[in-house]
Design an enzyme around this catalytic site. Structure first.
Site, mmCIF file in Angstrom:
data_model
loop_
_atom_site.group_PDB
_atom_site.id
_atom_site.type_symbol
_atom_site.label_atom_id
_atom_site.label_comp_id
_atom_site.label_asym_id
_atom_site.label_seq_id
_atom_site.Cartn_x
_atom_site.Cartn_y
_atom_site.Cartn_z
ATOM 1 N N GLU A 61 0.819 -1.206 0.000
ATOM 2 C CA GLU A 61 0.000 0.000 0.000
ATOM 3 C C GLU A 61 0.856 1.260 0.000
ATOM 4 O O GLU A 61 0.528 2.247 -0.681
ATOM 5 C CB GLU A 61 -0.938 0.000 1.218
ATOM 6 C CG GLU A 61 -2.140 -0.916 1.100
ATOM 7 C CD GLU A 61 -1.796 -2.375 1.315
ATOM 8 O OE1 GLU A 61 -2.632 -3.241 1.000
ATOM 9 O OE2 GLU A 61 -0.667 -2.650 1.806
ATOM 10 N N HIS A 130 -10.473 -6.206 9.385
ATOM 11 C CA HIS A 130 -10.998 -5.934 8.044
ATOM 12 C C HIS A 130 -12.410 -5.355 8.098
ATOM 13 O O HIS A 130 -13.163 -5.440 7.122
ATOM 14 C CB HIS A 130 -11.013 -7.217 7.204
ATOM 15 C CG HIS A 130 -9.668 -7.759 6.869
ATOM 16 N ND1 HIS A 130 -8.876 -8.387 7.788
ATOM 17 C CD2 HIS A 130 -8.966 -7.756 5.703
ATOM 18 C CE1 HIS A 130 -7.743 -8.765 7.210
ATOM 19 N NE2 HIS A 130 -7.773 -8.384 5.944
#
Length: 322
Positions: A61, A130
């Site tokens: 990321e 998540h």
């Protein structure tokens, strides 16, 4: 022309139309091209636009966020997918210290037209790492817009506006909304303008994303009890459309803010603070309905109980209005 499509398709159409309209728009992220995205949102874009404009990145990321910042200040208009909003912690420096500051540091000479799309929210049984709602992590960052659509029409209209914006936008897609359907006319939706989702006279209830749908269900239940709630869909958390909220509070004299996230440090507190500062003369009561101060549970019954659902919202409104 108005069509009925789901939220997932609305996002894909927005990306497709903006890629077609402007050669400077590029789209990349982890598994977004060949695989079409983990949530099957971006299928077909790679085949249509090719690997120069739609491409997969390594699983880093930080690397893809840095590349996006460099592309944006070099004249492109990148749209980047951070697969889960929880992973935005890995790109904090690129967003907070680089992308949001560059226009200011260059004396408003170099814009940073950059969109970070990310899937957020609980209710999907994805576990604590998540399922988080990262919006409040970014509320105090000047130069950053935070867009939070609740309907397919807003998903498409707001994403198109975000891609055309000349500075960084966080665009959050709640995972529980991908399957909902609605009428979409394809028109641009301006960033920073809230929507009155339901009119009422007894209490103003403010929320965003999936929370709007839970609030609307609660409002129908309350209506059977003689309580008419006005429901505001914020659409955008930053900038906040305080004028729409204040107009509603002037009519109802009460406000409840429903946030999927902890009460401490949440964006609901910002809404309450602004209403208190600017509309105290119209205010009889104000409170927040949020999640417990704990990580999101994985157990389905515990996760359902953790979230501020329609039944809990209706029960709290009844208690406060007695």
């Amino acid at each position: 022309m108005t069509t009925t499509i789901d939220f997932r398709t609305a996002v894909r159409e927005a990306l497709d139309e903006e890629l077609a309209a402007d050669d400077r728009v590029i789209f990349f992220g982890e598994d977004v091209a060949v695989a079409g995205g983990v949530f099957a949102v971006t299928t077909g874009l790679y085949e249509k636009y090719g690997r120069e404009r739609v491409f997969d990145t390594p699983i880093s990321e930080l690397a893809l966020a840095g590349a996006a910042f460099g592309a944006a200040v070099s004249g492109l208009r990148p749209v980047v997918e951070i697969m889960f909003g929880d992973f935005l912690t890995l790109v904090m420096d690129s967003i907070v210290n680089q992308s949001t500051k560059y226009w200011f540091l260059t004396g408003e000479q170099v814009p940073v037209p950059l969109v970070f799309r990310s899937v957020v929210g609980a209710g999907g049984r994805f576990g604590a790492i998540h399922s988080q709602m990262p919006a409040s992590w970014f509320m105090g960052v000047p130069g950053l817009k935070i867009v939070t659509p609740a309907t397919p029409a807003d998903a498409k209209g707001l994403l198109r506006s975000a891609i055309r914006d000349d500075n960084p936008v966080l665009f959050f897609e709640h995972k529980r909304l991908y399957g909902i359907t609605g009428d979409v006319d394809g028109e641009l939706v301006p960033i920073g303008v809230a929507r009155i989702a339901r009119e009422g006279k007894d209490v103003t209830i403010v929320s965003a994303m999936n929370g709007v749908h839970e609030v609307l269900k609660a409002a129908e239940t309350l209506s059977a009890d003689g309580i008419e709630a006005e429901v505001i869909d914020l659409r955008t958390l930053r900038p906040l459309d305080i004028s729409t909220i204040l107009t509603s509070v002037a009519k109802t004299n009460r406000i409840a803010v429903v946030e999927e996230g902890p009460r401490t440090g949440g964006w609901a507190g910002e809404v309450i603070a602004r209403v208190t500062e600017e509309g105290l003369g119209d205010l009889d009561d104000a409170w927040r309905i949020a999640t417990p101060e704990s990580p999101v549970p994985y157990s389905p019954p515990l996760e359902d109980a953790f979230l501020p659902g329609a039944d809990r919202i209706a029960a709290e409104i009844r208690t406060r209005l007695r």
